[in-house]
Design an enzyme around this catalytic site. Structure first.
Site, short mmCIF file in Angstrom:
data_model
loop_
_atom_site.label_atom_id
_atom_site.label_comp_id
_atom_site.label_asym_id
_atom_site.label_seq_id
_atom_site.Cartn_x
_atom_site.Cartn_y
_atom_site.Cartn_z
N GLU A 1 37.34 -27.47 -27.09
CA GLU A 1 36.48 -28.57 -26.63
C GLU A 1 35.00 -28.23 -26.66
OE1 GLU A 1 39.34 -27.76 -25.16
OE2 GLU A 1 40.54 -29.57 -25.46
N HIS B 1 45.07 -34.68 -14.98
CA HIS B 1 44.91 -35.67 -16.06
C HIS B 1 44.52 -37.05 -15.57
CE1 HIS B 1 46.84 -32.66 -18.60
NE2 HIS B 1 46.58 -33.41 -19.65
#
Ligand SMILES: Cc1ncc(C[n+]2csc(CCOP(=O)(O)OP(=O)(O)O)c2C)c(N)n1
Ligand SMILES: [Mg+2]
Lengths: 328, 336
Positions: free
Chosen positions: A60, A129
């Site tokens: 990322e 999440h």
């Protein structure tokens, strides 16, 4: 106008901008062959090829760094982070680099790049999440932050983001992907940043919201109408730049305001907006501004618990009743 | 037998390398003085001792090649072509500085010379270098990207992510690790399981070599060769330049963690007198010529200081400039 989902509206914006500008390209984990973990990039590899729609390693921080370098080198990258939760692995490149580079280099370069990320809670994905991290980005100067609530805005804001010369965080709500609405077909349809939309006019209370919270605020306003409470609903569309003028004008008109945020309340953006209303409208307010926020908890998994953590239409309705009845 | 200097480069070019090393050294020593006087503030990391790396490497690159570095980057910018006066003014925080006083010592940036920035987050520049290299490939440009970083950066995630990515996408990046054996006070063998840094790249299938970073010609030859490979093959390459910083990590660091013996061994290998000796031995230059260069560089640094001193401070009206590009599509940000 065409009816389509929020997901397809984003896909259309990407497609139109890829067609329009050869310097636009897409990168991210599983965005090409797999067509995105939420299928937002469906069909793009087929139409634009592997040069412009690029799968990356699960790195990322480097996805954002590569996008920064590419933007500095004259391209217009649109990076997808699989979900906003993973932006935390890229905070160094997002905050220390992307947001700072233009200023610390004396305005000598620009970063025309977009970072798209789905996020938000409500799908029982538990603590790692389900986060709403918008306050993290709004807290950082040097970034624009767009959070569309409707398919039309999703298209128009994303197109503006891609054409902007500044770095834009574009946060999509996972629970809105299947929502539908009519979307202008015009490939020049753009929604400007920093211009909130009055979703509904009203005279008793102003509800300030964004993304999925704006959809819920509208639902709440319909229900409250039955009780004789007239709500004005403002969808901010972009949190940075923030359309303070529209928020203030509406609050002056109604004399009451409720600010709704999905993120945790502690040091959340709702506190900042509430302060702006107080500072500008203190004399005209009939009641203190009320906040509706996500609870200050890691998101629990169980549906019975999860729904308690995320503002619902009912939570908003209760807050509006409190403000109208002078309860703080 | 060692190849004669003039078989490698013409005399004029050799003298240019000498001049650049001397200018870099003089500049840094001038900075130290100004720091002591309180005119340069903040963090100040000096490059003294490592000049052969910046000078040799830059000579091995084309001017349109991008260069990125960390925070010990004054010499890299100046050697690339940045005006020493504007670099000094930046360190003073003046409006005539390279970045108008917004960046300071650690954040030089000079697009005119394709110097794409000094970055103060260890390892932060590596992914950006990979992205710039991608932009060159995408746009069909011939240029490559050279990315400098220290031995401390090789333990960052961005190092591993960037090497893997550059090889995976076949991008023209020349990674140049300046191994000066220390990240602040931590010696390499106390931070890296494999202290021989260039060997790490086998995990990413990137060819690498180690070069004597105290020898400007060795660095030049290695980088020129590597840069051509990168340019032709559109693939990354990795150079570990072994070097030493003569001063502490920053001006605030007395460098007590290094023995006097260690320091004196490295000082005896100072790249500037070593190169001067070769220039004289091989009759490329006379002592008078070298002395002339030294005097000229001292003068340039004096001028730079003078320029910085007499330059105006940034106006408070400049404070908000440069955060965002004024952009019609996007409303101006709200600065309440
Ligand atoms: C991410 C990050 N962590 C820690 C620091 C503090 N820091 C500044 S320089 C440095 C050492 C870096 O050493 P090296 O990469 O060998 O470069 P050198 O100073 O030797 O040129 C550290 C730990 C930082 N700037 N960034
Ligand atoms: Mg080091």
């Amino acid at each position: 106008m065409s009816d389509m989902t929020y997901r397809d509206a984003i896909n259309l914006a990407l497609r139109e901008e890829l067609r329009r500008d050869p310097t636009v390209f897409i990168l991210g984990e599983d965005v090409a062959l797999y067509e995105g973990s939420f299928k937002v990039t469906r069909g793009l590899l087929a139409e634009f090829g592997a040069e412009r729609v690029r799968d990356t390693p699960i790195s990322e921080n480097t996805i954002i760094g590569v996008a920064i370098g590419a933007a500095m080198g004259g391209l217009r990258p649109v990076a997808e982070l699989m979900t906003v939760n993973f932006a935390l692995l890229a905070m160094d490149q997002l905050i220390n680099h992307m947001a700072k580079i233009r200023y610390m280099f004396g305005g000598q370069t620009m970063l025309p790049m977009v970072v798209r990320a789905p996020g938000g809670g409500g799908s029982q994905l538990a603590a790692q999440h389900s986060q709403s991290l918008e306050s993290y980005f709004m807290h950082c100067p040097g970034i624009h932050l767009a959070m569309p609530a409707t398919p039309a805005d999703a298209k128009g804001l994303l197109k503006t983001a891609i054409r902007s010369k500044n770095p834009v965080m574009f946060l999509e709500h996972e629970l809105l992907y299947n929502s539908t609405g009519s979307v202008p077909d015009d490939p020049e349809f753009l929604v400007p940043f920093g211009k909130a939309r009055v979703m509904r006019e009203g005279s008793d209370v102003t509800i300030v919201a964004y993304s999925r919270m704006a959809v819920l605020a509208l639902e709440a306003a319909h229900a409250l109408e039955q009780e004789g409470v007239s709500c004005e609903v403002i969808d901010l569309r972009t949190l940075a730049p923030l359309d303070v003028a529209t928020i203030v004008a509406s609050s002056l008109k109604t004399g009451r305001a409720v600010v709704v945020e999905e993120c945790c309340g502690a040091a959340g953006l709702g506190g900042d907006i509430a302060w702006r209303i107080h500072a500008a409208c203190f004399e005209s307010l009939l009641a203190p501004v009320k906040r509706v926020s996500g609870l200050d908890l890691p998101m629990p998994y169980s549906s019975a618990l999860e729904k308690l953590c995320i503002p619902q239409a009912d939570t908003i309705i209760m807050a509006v009743r409190d403000v109208v009845n002078g309860r703080t | 037998m060692e190849i004669k200097l003039q078989a490698i480069l013409p005399g004029q070019k050799l003298m240019h390398l000498y001049r650049q090393m001397v200018l870099s050294r003089e500049f840094e020593e001038g900075c130290a003085e100004q720091y002591t006087k309180g005119r340069i503030t903040g963090f100040l990391h000096l490059y003294s001792g490592q000049e052969a790396v910046a000078v040799g490497a830059t000579a091995g690159l084309h001017h349109e090649d991008y260069i990125l570095s960390a925070y010990r980057e004054h010499a890299q910018a100046i050697v690339r072509g940045s005006d020493p006066r504007r670099v000094m003014a930046e360190l003073f925080g003046k409006s005539t500085g390279l970045c108008k006083g917004k960046g300071g010592s650690m954040h030089l940036f000079d697009p005119e010379h394709n110097f794409m920035g000094g970055y103060a987050i260890v390892g932060g520049q590596l992914p950006i270098a990979v992205g710039l290299a991608f932009s060159s490939v995408y746009r069909g440009e011939d240029r490559i990207t050279a990315c400098f970083f220290g031995d401390g950066a090789v333990n960052q995630g961005t190092f591993h992510e960037s090497l893997n990515w550059a090889r995976l996408w076949e991008l023209p990046v020349l990674f140049i690790c300046e191994n000066n054996f220390y990240g602040i006070g931590t010696e390499v063998h106390r931070s890296s399981a494999l202290a021989s840094i260039h060997k790490r790249t086998c995990g990413y299938d990137i060819p690498s070599e180690k070069v004597d970073g105290m020898d400007v010609i060795a660095v030049y030859r290695a980088v020129r060769h590597a840069a051509e490979l990168v340019r032709e093959q559109r693939r990354p390459y990795f150079i570990e330049a072994v070097t030493y910083r003569f001063r502490g990590h920053s001006m605030a660091d007395p460098a007590k963690y290094r023995s006097a013996a260690e320091q004196s061994i490295w000082k005896s290998r100072d790249p500037i007198p070593a190169f001067a000796k070769r220039l004289l031995e091989e009759s490329v230059a006379t002592e008078t010529e070298l002395e002339g260069i030294r005097r000229e560089c001292t003068e340039l640094v004096k001028e730079a200081v003078q320029f910085a001193e007499t330059s105006p401070w940034p106006e408070s009206s400049e404070l908000w400039d440069g955060v965002y590009v004024p952009d019609d599509a996007v409303g101006e940000s709200d600065h309440v």
